[in-house]
Design a protein around this motif. Structure first.
Motif, PDB file in Angstrom:
ATOM      1  N   ASN A  14      30.271  36.055  30.840  1.00 11.21           N
ATOM      2  CA  ASN A  14      31.456  36.346  31.629  1.00 11.21           C
ATOM      3  C   ASN A  14      30.939  36.262  33.146  1.00 11.21           C
ATOM      4  O   ASN A  14      29.844  36.519  33.728  1.00 11.21           O
ATOM      5  N   PRO A  15      31.569  35.107  34.047  1.00 12.17           N
ATOM      6  CA  PRO A  15      31.057  34.781  35.358  1.00 12.17           C
ATOM      7  C   PRO A  15      31.016  36.063  36.165  1.00 12.17           C
ATOM      8  O   PRO A  15      32.133  36.858  36.336  1.00 12.17           O
ATOM      9  N   GLN A  16      29.967  35.997  36.959  1.00 11.66           N
ATOM     10  CA  GLN A  16      29.667  37.339  37.932  1.00 11.66           C
ATOM     11  C   GLN A  16      29.535  36.542  39.185  1.00 11.66           C
ATOM     12  O   GLN A  16      28.251  36.067  39.278  1.00 11.66           O
ATOM     13  N   LEU A  17      30.366  36.533  39.830  1.00 10.85           N
ATOM     14  CA  LEU A  17      30.288  35.593  41.201  1.00 10.85           C
ATOM     15  C   LEU A  17      29.176  35.646  42.315  1.00 10.85           C
ATOM     16  O   LEU A  17      28.596  34.770  42.624  1.00 10.85           O
ATOM     17  N   GLU A  18      28.921  37.100  42.327  1.00  7.84           N
ATOM     18  CA  GLU A  18      28.042  37.538  43.234  1.00  7.84           C
ATOM     19  C   GLU A  18      26.844  36.751  42.905  1.00  7.84           C
ATOM     20  O   GLU A  18      25.827  36.466  43.637  1.00  7.84           O
TER      21      GLU A  18
ATOM     22  N   GLY B  90      18.157  27.568  39.472  1.00  4.28           N
ATOM     23  CA  GLY B  90      19.554  27.512  39.003  1.00  4.28           C
ATOM     24  C   GLY B  90      20.383  27.274  40.532  1.00  4.28           C
ATOM     25  O   GLY B  90      19.882  27.960  41.475  1.00  4.28           O
ATOM     26  N   GLN B  91      21.176  26.366  40.695  1.00  6.17           N
ATOM     27  CA  GLN B  91      22.283  26.197  41.728  1.00  6.17           C
ATOM     28  C   GLN B  91      23.659  26.171  41.267  1.00  6.17           C
ATOM     29  O   GLN B  91      23.870  25.603  40.414  1.00  6.17           O
ATOM     30  N   VAL B  92      24.450  26.583  42.112  1.00  7.74           N
ATOM     31  CA  VAL B  92      25.908  26.688  41.453  1.00  7.74           C
ATOM     32  C   VAL B  92      26.894  25.966  42.751  1.00  7.74           C
ATOM     33  O   VAL B  92      26.810  26.211  43.802  1.00  7.74           O
ATOM     34  N   SER B  93      27.690  25.235  42.059  1.00 10.24           N
ATOM     35  CA  SER B  93      28.759  24.929  43.025  1.00 10.24           C
ATOM     36  C   SER B  93      30.101  25.623  42.408  1.00 10.24           C
ATOM     37  O   SER B  93      30.819  25.229  41.250  1.00 10.24           O
TER      38      SER B  93
ATOM     39  N   THR C 261      33.499  45.828  22.277  1.00 12.25           N
ATOM     40  CA  THR C 261      34.418  46.512  23.010  1.00 12.25           C
ATOM     41  C   THR C 261      35.418  45.547  23.641  1.00 12.25           C
ATOM     42  O   THR C 261      34.988  44.303  24.032  1.00 12.25           O
ATOM     43  N   PRO C 262      36.592  46.065  23.971  1.00 12.32           N
ATOM     44  CA  PRO C 262      37.459  45.093  24.879  1.00 12.32           C
ATOM     45  C   PRO C 262      37.071  44.554  26.100  1.00 12.32           C
ATOM     46  O   PRO C 262      36.291  45.326  26.741  1.00 12.32           O
ATOM     47  N   TRP C 263      37.636  43.501  26.359  1.00  5.07           N
ATOM     48  CA  TRP C 263      36.946  42.635  27.738  1.00  5.07           C
ATOM     49  C   TRP C 263      37.587  43.521  28.836  1.00  5.07           C
ATOM     50  O   TRP C 263      38.612  43.956  28.911  1.00  5.07           O
ATOM     51  N   GLU C 264      36.689  43.386  29.868  1.00  3.72           N
ATOM     52  CA  GLU C 264      36.999  43.919  31.315  1.00  3.72           C
ATOM     53  C   GLU C 264      36.349  42.947  32.244  1.00  3.72           C
ATOM     54  O   GLU C 264      35.450  42.011  31.940  1.00  3.72           O
ATOM     55  N   PRO C 265      36.904  42.844  33.507  1.00  7.33           N
ATOM     56  CA  PRO C 265      36.319  41.852  34.251  1.00  7.33           C
ATOM     57  C   PRO C 265      34.960  41.972  34.687  1.00  7.33           C
ATOM     58  O   PRO C 265      34.298  40.974  35.047  1.00  7.33           O
ATOM     59  N   ASP C 266      34.480  43.245  34.697  1.00 11.00           N
ATOM     60  CA  ASP C 266      32.793  43.236  34.688  1.00 11.00           C
ATOM     61  C   ASP C 266      32.238  43.196  33.632  1.00 11.00           C
ATOM     62  O   ASP C 266      31.040  43.582  33.612  1.00 11.00           O
ATOM     63  N   SER C 267      32.586  42.982  32.375  1.00  8.90           N
ATOM     64  CA  SER C 267      31.934  42.855  31.191  1.00  8.90           C
ATOM     65  C   SER C 267      30.707  41.642  31.352  1.00  8.90           C
ATOM     66  O   SER C 267      31.053  40.595  31.897  1.00  8.90           O
ATOM     67  N   PRO C 268      29.631  42.156  30.476  1.00  8.53           N
ATOM     68  CA  PRO C 268      28.701  41.032  30.522  1.00  8.53           C
ATOM     69  C   PRO C 268      28.846  39.824  29.723  1.00  8.53           C
ATOM     70  O   PRO C 268      28.351  38.565  30.195  1.00  8.53           O
ATOM     71  N   ARG C 269      29.662  39.663  28.675  1.00 12.84           N
ATOM     72  CA  ARG C 269      30.028  38.615  28.064  1.00 12.84           C
ATOM     73  C   ARG C 269      31.559  38.284  27.977  1.00 12.84           C
ATOM     74  O   ARG C 269      32.555  39.254  28.232  1.00 12.84           O
ATOM     75  N   LEU C 270      31.970  37.233  27.592  1.00 18.09           N
ATOM     76  CA  LEU C 270      33.336  36.873  27.148  1.00 18.09           C
ATOM     77  C   LEU C 270      33.240  36.212  25.782  1.00 18.09           C
ATOM     78  O   LEU C 270      32.821  35.201  25.790  1.00 18.09           O
TER      79      LEU C 270
END
Length: 263
Positions: free
Chosen positions: A152-156, A186-189, A248-257
């Motif tokens: 699950n993307p963690q943008l920070e 790692g580098q990110v665009s 468990t149900p997905w939340e925006p701060d979940s570790p996985r998707l």
């Protein structure tokens, strides 16, 4: 100290190069196995393991009595999977197929298809992603389910990746006796939704030479709404969204998707 370097690009060549390090580095990942087994118990077999690699998930599924077909495009990874299954006496329960997992054709269908730990992120562009999803859907039985497991993307955290080399672990290789140090950078665009990941494996040989093997992978940064649209365009029905291996149900701060999409 002398150093010899081998650089391999993304795709099967990259995985072929690092296959001999894969189990020592990534084989210790077992957190997702209970989730895989829970879905296997719910939907039954046979099970299609998409991106089977060295058999990390196929082996426990076979041990639990499920018939498994594993698809991967890396000959070296499949060779190691075959060896593991033979040692465990489970080779007859798992069929290994070398093929591009976006376009393979098997003469059978499955109750459960599982694309494990970030495997889907190696697909880039909507055309390739949809080709894979439609291929996988064709191989599911009516009422069957496809589970895709990605980060699950963690943008920070992603934005903080600046290409710096970080130690990921070290061990003594059982086959050669060499000490191996694993690093990643790692580098990110964010604009392109791409994470450029480089893996470095440094083997310290008996004469002091350091032999470096490097592989480079471009990983797509995938968001829930984007994956939901892709699944619907590919013809899937209801999707269950989960956020961790406890299911468990997905939340925006979940570790996985985890997306569990039914046919």
């Amino acid at each position: 100290m002398k150093m010899a370097t081998s650089l391999q690009p993304d795709g099967s060549a990259g995985f072929d190069a690092i296959a001999r390090f894969y189990d020592a580095h990534h084989g210790r990942l077992r957190d997702d196995i209970p989730a895989v087994m829970a879905y296997a118990r719910r939907y039954g077999g046979p099970v299609l393991d998409l991106g089977v690699g060295t058999g990390r998930l196929a082996l426990p599924l076979a041990q639990a009595g499920y018939e498994v077909v594993g698809v991967d495009n890396s000959a070296a990874m499949l060779s190691r999977a075959r060896r593991r299954l033979e040692v465990a006496g489970l080779a007859e329960r798992v069929q290994l197929v070398q093929a591009d997992f976006t376009s393979f054709q098997l003469d059978r269908t499955f109750a459960l298809a599982w694309c494990g730990y970030n495997g889907f992120l190696h697909l880039h562009g909507q055309k390739e992603q949809l080709a894979a999803l439609r291929c996988w859907r064709r191989h599911l039985q009516p009422g069957g389910v496809l589970v895709i497991d990605v980060e699950n993307p963690q943008l920070e955290r992603l934005a903080a990746l600046d290409g710096s080399l970080e130690l990921a672990g070290f061990w003594q290789d059982e086959e050669t006796g060499h000490t191996v140090h694993a690093f990643y950078a790692g580098q990110v665009s964010l604009a392109d939704q791409v994470q450029d990941l480089r893996l470095f494996y440094d083997e310290i040989l008996a004469d002091g030479t350091v032999r470096r093997t490097t592989a480079r992978f471009a990983l797509h940064i995938l968001f829930r709404r984007e994956l939901d649209l892709l699944l619907r365009l590919a013809g899937f029905g209801a999707v269950e969204w989960l956020g961790d291996y406890e299911l468990t149900p997905w939340e925006p701060d979940s570790p996985r998707l985890l997306a569990a999409a039914t046919v």
